[in-house]
Design a protein around this motif. Structure first.
Motif, PDB file in Angstrom:
ATOM      1  N   LEU A  29       0.861  -1.183   0.000  1.00 14.31           N
ATOM      2  CA  LEU A  29       0.000   0.000   0.000  1.00 14.31           C
ATOM      3  C   LEU A  29       0.899   1.235   0.000  1.00 14.31           C
ATOM      4  CD1 LEU A  29      -2.822   1.333   0.338  1.00 14.31           C
ATOM      5  CD2 LEU A  29      -2.444   1.197   2.804  1.00 14.31           C
ATOM      6  N   ALA A  30       0.890   1.962  -1.134  1.00 14.13           N
ATOM      7  CA  ALA A  30       1.690   3.199  -1.214  1.00 14.13           C
ATOM      8  C   ALA A  30       0.721   4.369  -1.043  1.00 14.13           C
ATOM      9  CB  ALA A  30       2.465   3.221  -2.516  1.00 14.13           C
ATOM     10  N   GLY A  31       0.356   5.040  -2.146  1.00 18.27           N
ATOM     11  CA  GLY A  31      -0.615   6.135  -2.036  1.00 18.27           C
ATOM     12  C   GLY A  31      -2.050   5.646  -1.924  1.00 18.27           C
ATOM     13  N   GLY A  32      -2.282   4.408  -2.340  1.00 16.29           N
ATOM     14  CA  GLY A  32      -3.605   3.805  -2.226  1.00 16.29           C
ATOM     15  C   GLY A  32      -4.604   4.225  -3.306  1.00 16.29           C
ATOM     16  N   THR A  33      -4.175   5.028  -4.289  1.00 13.95           N
ATOM     17  CA  THR A  33      -5.150   5.529  -5.281  1.00 13.95           C
ATOM     18  C   THR A  33      -5.700   4.405  -6.168  1.00 13.95           C
ATOM     19  OG1 THR A  33      -3.398   6.108  -6.849  1.00 13.95           O
ATOM     20  CG2 THR A  33      -4.143   7.851  -5.364  1.00 13.95           C
ATOM     21  N   ASP A  34      -4.904   3.380  -6.399  1.00 15.93           N
ATOM     22  CA  ASP A  34      -5.402   2.216  -7.146  1.00 15.93           C
ATOM     23  C   ASP A  34      -5.825   1.094  -6.197  1.00 15.93           C
ATOM     24  OD1 ASP A  34      -5.079   3.158  -9.756  1.00 15.93           O
ATOM     25  OD2 ASP A  34      -2.966   2.597  -9.801  1.00 15.93           O
ATOM     26  N   LEU A  35      -5.027   0.894  -5.149  1.00 14.24           N
ATOM     27  CA  LEU A  35      -5.282  -0.284  -4.307  1.00 14.24           C
ATOM     28  C   LEU A  35      -6.531  -0.138  -3.439  1.00 14.24           C
ATOM     29  CD1 LEU A  35      -4.321  -3.066  -3.428  1.00 14.24           C
ATOM     30  CD2 LEU A  35      -3.043  -1.961  -1.590  1.00 14.24           C
ATOM     31  N   VAL A  36      -6.727   1.030  -2.855  1.00 13.27           N
ATOM     32  CA  VAL A  36      -7.862   1.162  -1.924  1.00 13.27           C
ATOM     33  C   VAL A  36      -9.199   0.891  -2.623  1.00 13.27           C
ATOM     34  CG1 VAL A  36      -9.105   2.770  -0.420  1.00 13.27           C
ATOM     35  CG2 VAL A  36      -6.623   2.560  -0.239  1.00 13.27           C
ATOM     36  N   PRO A  37      -9.450   1.464  -3.815  1.00 14.21           N
ATOM     37  CA  PRO A  37     -10.712   1.103  -4.484  1.00 14.21           C
ATOM     38  C   PRO A  37     -10.812  -0.400  -4.758  1.00 14.21           C
ATOM     39  CG  PRO A  37      -9.715   3.025  -5.531  1.00 14.21           C
ATOM     40  CD  PRO A  37      -8.714   2.516  -4.536  1.00 14.21           C
ATOM     41  N   ALA A  38      -9.681  -1.029  -5.092  1.00 12.11           N
ATOM     42  CA  ALA A  38      -9.722  -2.479  -5.378  1.00 12.11           C
ATOM     43  C   ALA A  38     -10.038  -3.279  -4.111  1.00 12.11           C
ATOM     44  CB  ALA A  38      -8.378  -2.923  -5.964  1.00 12.11           C
ATOM     45  N   LEU A  39      -9.537  -2.809  -2.967  1.00  7.50           N
ATOM     46  CA  LEU A  39      -9.841  -3.504  -1.702  1.00  7.50           C
ATOM     47  C   LEU A  39     -11.302  -3.294  -1.323  1.00  7.50           C
ATOM     48  CD1 LEU A  39      -6.656  -2.517   0.368  1.00  7.50           C
ATOM     49  CD2 LEU A  39      -7.149  -4.766  -0.605  1.00  7.50           C
ATOM     50  N   ARG A  40     -11.737  -2.048  -1.501  1.00  6.34           N
ATOM     51  CA  ARG A  40     -13.118  -1.734  -1.083  1.00  6.34           C
ATOM     52  C   ARG A  40     -14.142  -2.509  -1.889  1.00  6.34           C
ATOM     53  NH1 ARG A  40     -12.249   4.335   0.395  1.00  6.34           N
ATOM     54  NH2 ARG A  40     -11.764   4.030   2.589  1.00  6.34           N
ATOM     55  N   THR A  41     -13.852  -2.705  -3.177  1.00  4.41           N
ATOM     56  CA  THR A  41     -14.827  -3.418  -4.015  1.00  4.41           C
ATOM     57  C   THR A  41     -14.623  -4.929  -3.973  1.00  4.41           C
ATOM     58  OG1 THR A  41     -13.368  -3.132  -5.906  1.00  4.41           O
ATOM     59  CG2 THR A  41     -15.143  -1.507  -5.656  1.00  4.41           C
ATOM     60  N   GLY A  42     -13.589  -5.374  -3.235  1.00  2.00           N
ATOM     61  CA  GLY A  42     -13.354  -6.810  -3.123  1.00  2.00           C
ATOM     62  C   GLY A  42     -12.622  -7.404  -4.310  1.00  2.00           C
ATOM     63  N   ARG A  43     -12.129  -6.553  -5.248  1.00  2.00           N
ATOM     64  CA  ARG A  43     -11.364  -7.096  -6.377  1.00  2.00           C
ATOM     65  C   ARG A  43     -10.032  -7.666  -5.892  1.00  2.00           C
ATOM     66  NH1 ARG A  43      -9.967  -2.837  -9.658  1.00  2.00           N
ATOM     67  NH2 ARG A  43     -11.150  -1.342  -8.425  1.00  2.00           N
ATOM     68  N   ARG A  44      -9.510  -7.166  -4.800  1.00  2.00           N
ATOM     69  CA  ARG A  44      -8.302  -7.725  -4.185  1.00  2.00           C
ATOM     70  C   ARG A  44      -8.647  -8.084  -2.755  1.00  2.00           C
ATOM     71  NH1 ARG A  44      -3.738  -4.694  -6.308  1.00  2.00           N
ATOM     72  NH2 ARG A  44      -4.120  -4.529  -8.535  1.00  2.00           N
ATOM     73  N   ARG A  45      -8.206  -9.267  -2.339  1.00  2.00           N
ATOM     74  CA  ARG A  45      -8.454  -9.715  -0.961  1.00  2.00           C
ATOM     75  C   ARG A  45      -7.187 -10.336  -0.380  1.00  2.00           C
ATOM     76  NH1 ARG A  45     -14.000 -10.199  -0.042  1.00  2.00           N
ATOM     77  NH2 ARG A  45     -15.290 -10.087  -1.913  1.00  2.00           N
ATOM     78  N   PRO A  46      -6.141  -9.520  -0.188  1.00  2.00           N
ATOM     79  CA  PRO A  46      -4.899 -10.083   0.354  1.00  2.00           C
ATOM     80  C   PRO A  46      -5.043 -10.402   1.838  1.00  2.00           C
ATOM     81  CG  PRO A  46      -4.737  -7.711   0.233  1.00  2.00           C
ATOM     82  CD  PRO A  46      -6.072  -8.071  -0.359  1.00  2.00           C
ATOM     83  N   ARG A  47      -4.157 -11.317   2.305  1.00  2.00           N
ATOM     84  CA  ARG A  47      -4.161 -11.606   3.749  1.00  2.00           C
ATOM     85  C   ARG A  47      -3.324 -10.589   4.505  1.00  2.00           C
ATOM     86  NH1 ARG A  47      -2.308 -16.356   6.052  1.00  2.00           N
ATOM     87  NH2 ARG A  47      -1.053 -16.893   4.244  1.00  2.00           N
ATOM     88  N   ARG A  48      -2.362  -9.989   3.781  1.00  2.00           N
ATOM     89  CA  ARG A  48      -1.483  -9.003   4.430  1.00  2.00           C
ATOM     90  C   ARG A  48      -1.423  -7.733   3.593  1.00  2.00           C
ATOM     91  NH1 ARG A  48       1.100 -13.786   4.308  1.00  2.00           N
ATOM     92  NH2 ARG A  48       1.515 -14.758   6.311  1.00  2.00           N
ATOM     93  N   ILE A  49      -1.396  -6.607   4.284  1.00  2.00           N
ATOM     94  CA  ILE A  49      -1.196  -5.325   3.594  1.00  2.00           C
ATOM     95  C   ILE A  49       0.047  -4.676   4.197  1.00  2.00           C
ATOM     96  CG2 ILE A  49      -2.124  -3.006   3.221  1.00  2.00           C
ATOM     97  CD1 ILE A  49      -4.892  -4.287   3.184  1.00  2.00           C
ATOM     98  N   VAL A  50       0.972  -4.300   3.310  1.00  2.00           N
ATOM     99  CA  VAL A  50       2.236  -3.712   3.774  1.00  2.00           C
ATOM    100  C   VAL A  50       2.215  -2.227   3.426  1.00  2.00           C
ATOM    101  CG1 VAL A  50       4.752  -3.897   3.684  1.00  2.00           C
ATOM    102  CG2 VAL A  50       3.336  -5.917   3.198  1.00  2.00           C
ATOM    103  N   ALA A  51       1.967  -1.398   4.425  1.00  2.00           N
ATOM    104  CA  ALA A  51       1.897   0.054   4.184  1.00  2.00           C
ATOM    105  C   ALA A  51       3.312   0.628   4.124  1.00  2.00           C
ATOM    106  CB  ALA A  51       1.102   0.715   5.302  1.00  2.00           C
TER     107      ALA A  51
END
Ligand SMILES: Cc1cc2nc3c(=O)[nH]c(=O)nc-3n(C[C@H](O)[C@H](O)[C@H](O)COP(=O)(O)OP(=O)(O)OC[C@H]3O[C@@H](n4cnc5c(N)ncnc54)[C@H](O)[C@@H]3O)c2cc1C
Length: 313
Positions: A29-51
């Motif tokens: 997780l860097a700026g989250g501009t791509d990742l956060v929407p993907a997490l929120r919509t469930g397109r990505r479901r990782p077990r770990r998030i490395v900020a």
């Protein structure tokens, strides 16, 4: 909470971040501009998030004699005013809105590897190298190979390296709205007055930014390198060759709802000719890249919505 069930890690060093990645099923997780929407919509479901926000070593940028090095945690906002790379600054300036430029990072752009990503197009034009770190150490790969292979889930991009500018650079982009819509087509043009080369990359026509090599070769032969100028006829022909290259691109992007592939090829040629016209239109006062001879015009080509709903360059 941004991802139910995921464990959040906040490492302070690259080494610690890489160790978490090595355990598998982790997202950076860097700026989250791509990742956060993907997490929120469930397109990505990782077990770990490395900020990565606390990893300060990723946030530096600097210059050697011939090279610029930019940490993966550097944001578009950091690059906008960077006088050492006017082309990079011009590219960063046309990414998204101020909010996106404040948050979005170089590492995130490479991690997402959007085929129309603005930064990736510029990095392709300058033959940048991507520096990666995994548990087994560091390696450096050309940006083209990185985009072909995709990011490895157990490696982190730590930085990109690119040559210091030796001439005018320009980035032009067509999009229906700058802040919130995807780039339709873009073109990065980089003139190297020392090596007498003109590099060009276009995005929006193929699965990753492409280099129209025959067009580059043509324009390199046509430039009067004593003044770094190009005739009007050669500018037009360069644009035609770029359109031709787009037409035979490997892995072409298909027509979409907004524009046809033919339109994108045409627009790429228009942008390339426009960029060449601006970069090679008159004598440049000095060969020294640190002087005003390095120019880059912040620009987005205006797009007009025609009555038929098509975009016109
Ligand atoms: C409204 C909006 C407008 C946008 N406009 C544009 C635009 O005009 N032009 C454009 O090019 N893009 C645009 N984007 C896309 C986005 O801003 C960029 O792709 C951005 O660079 C992603 O960076 P980030 O730091 O936010 O990445 P994140 O969202 O944090 O991460 C994205 C991906 O990269 C991976 N990643 C993050 N850091 C690293 C690293 N160091 N090494 C390896 N992988 C990593 C993550 O695991 C994730 O898979 C837009 C996005 C939005 C939401």
């Amino acid at each position: 909470m941004i991802a139910a069930g995921a464990r959040l890690y906040r490492p302070l060093t690259v080494a610690d971040a890489v160790e978490v990645l090595a355990d598998g099923d982790a997202e950076l997780l860097a700026g989250g501009t791509d990742l956060v929407p993907a997490l929120r919509t469930g397109r990505r479901r990782p077990r770990r998030i490395v900020a990565l926000r606390r990893v300060l070593e990723l946030r530096s940028r600097g210059a050697g004699a011939d090279t610029l090095i930019i940490g993966a945690g550097v944001t578009y906002h950091d690059l906008v005013g960077w006088s050492l790379s006017p082309g990079l600054a011009a590219t960063a300036r046309v990414v998204g809105s101020p909010q996106i430029r404040n948050a979005g990072t170089v590492g995130g752009a490479l991690g997402t590897a959007n085929p129309r990503g603005d930064l990736l197009t510029f990095l392709t034009a300058v033959d940048a190298e991507v520096v990666l770190r995994g548990v087994h150490g560091m390696r450096t790969v050309p940006v083209g190979s990185f985009l072909d292979a995709g990011a490895s889930p157990t490696e982190l991009v730590t930085a990109v390296r690119l040559p210091r500018p030796c001439g005018p650079q320009l980035y032009l982009k067509v999009g229906s709205r700058q802040a919130a819509s995807a780039t339709v087509v873009s073109c990065a043009l980089v003139v190297d007055r020392v090596r007498e080369r003109v590099n060009c990359a276009i995005s929006g026509v193929a699965g990753r930014p492409m280099r129209p090599l025959a067009a580059e070769e043509f324009v390199r032969d046509q430039v009067d390198w004593s003044t770094a100028t190009l005739s009007a006829d050669a500018v037009i022909r360069f644009g035609e060759l770029v359109t031709e290259a787009a037409g035979i691109a490997v892995d072409p992007l298909p027509d979409d709802l907004l524009v046809s592939a033919a339109y994108r090829g045409h627009a790429a040629g228009v942008l390339a000719a426009r960029a060449a016209g601006r970069c090679l239109s008159g004598p440049v006062r000095s060969r020294d890249a640190s002087t005003a001879s390095v120019t880059a015009t912040p620009s987005t080509a205006p797009v007009v919505s025609a009555p038929d709903g098509r975009l016109r360059v």
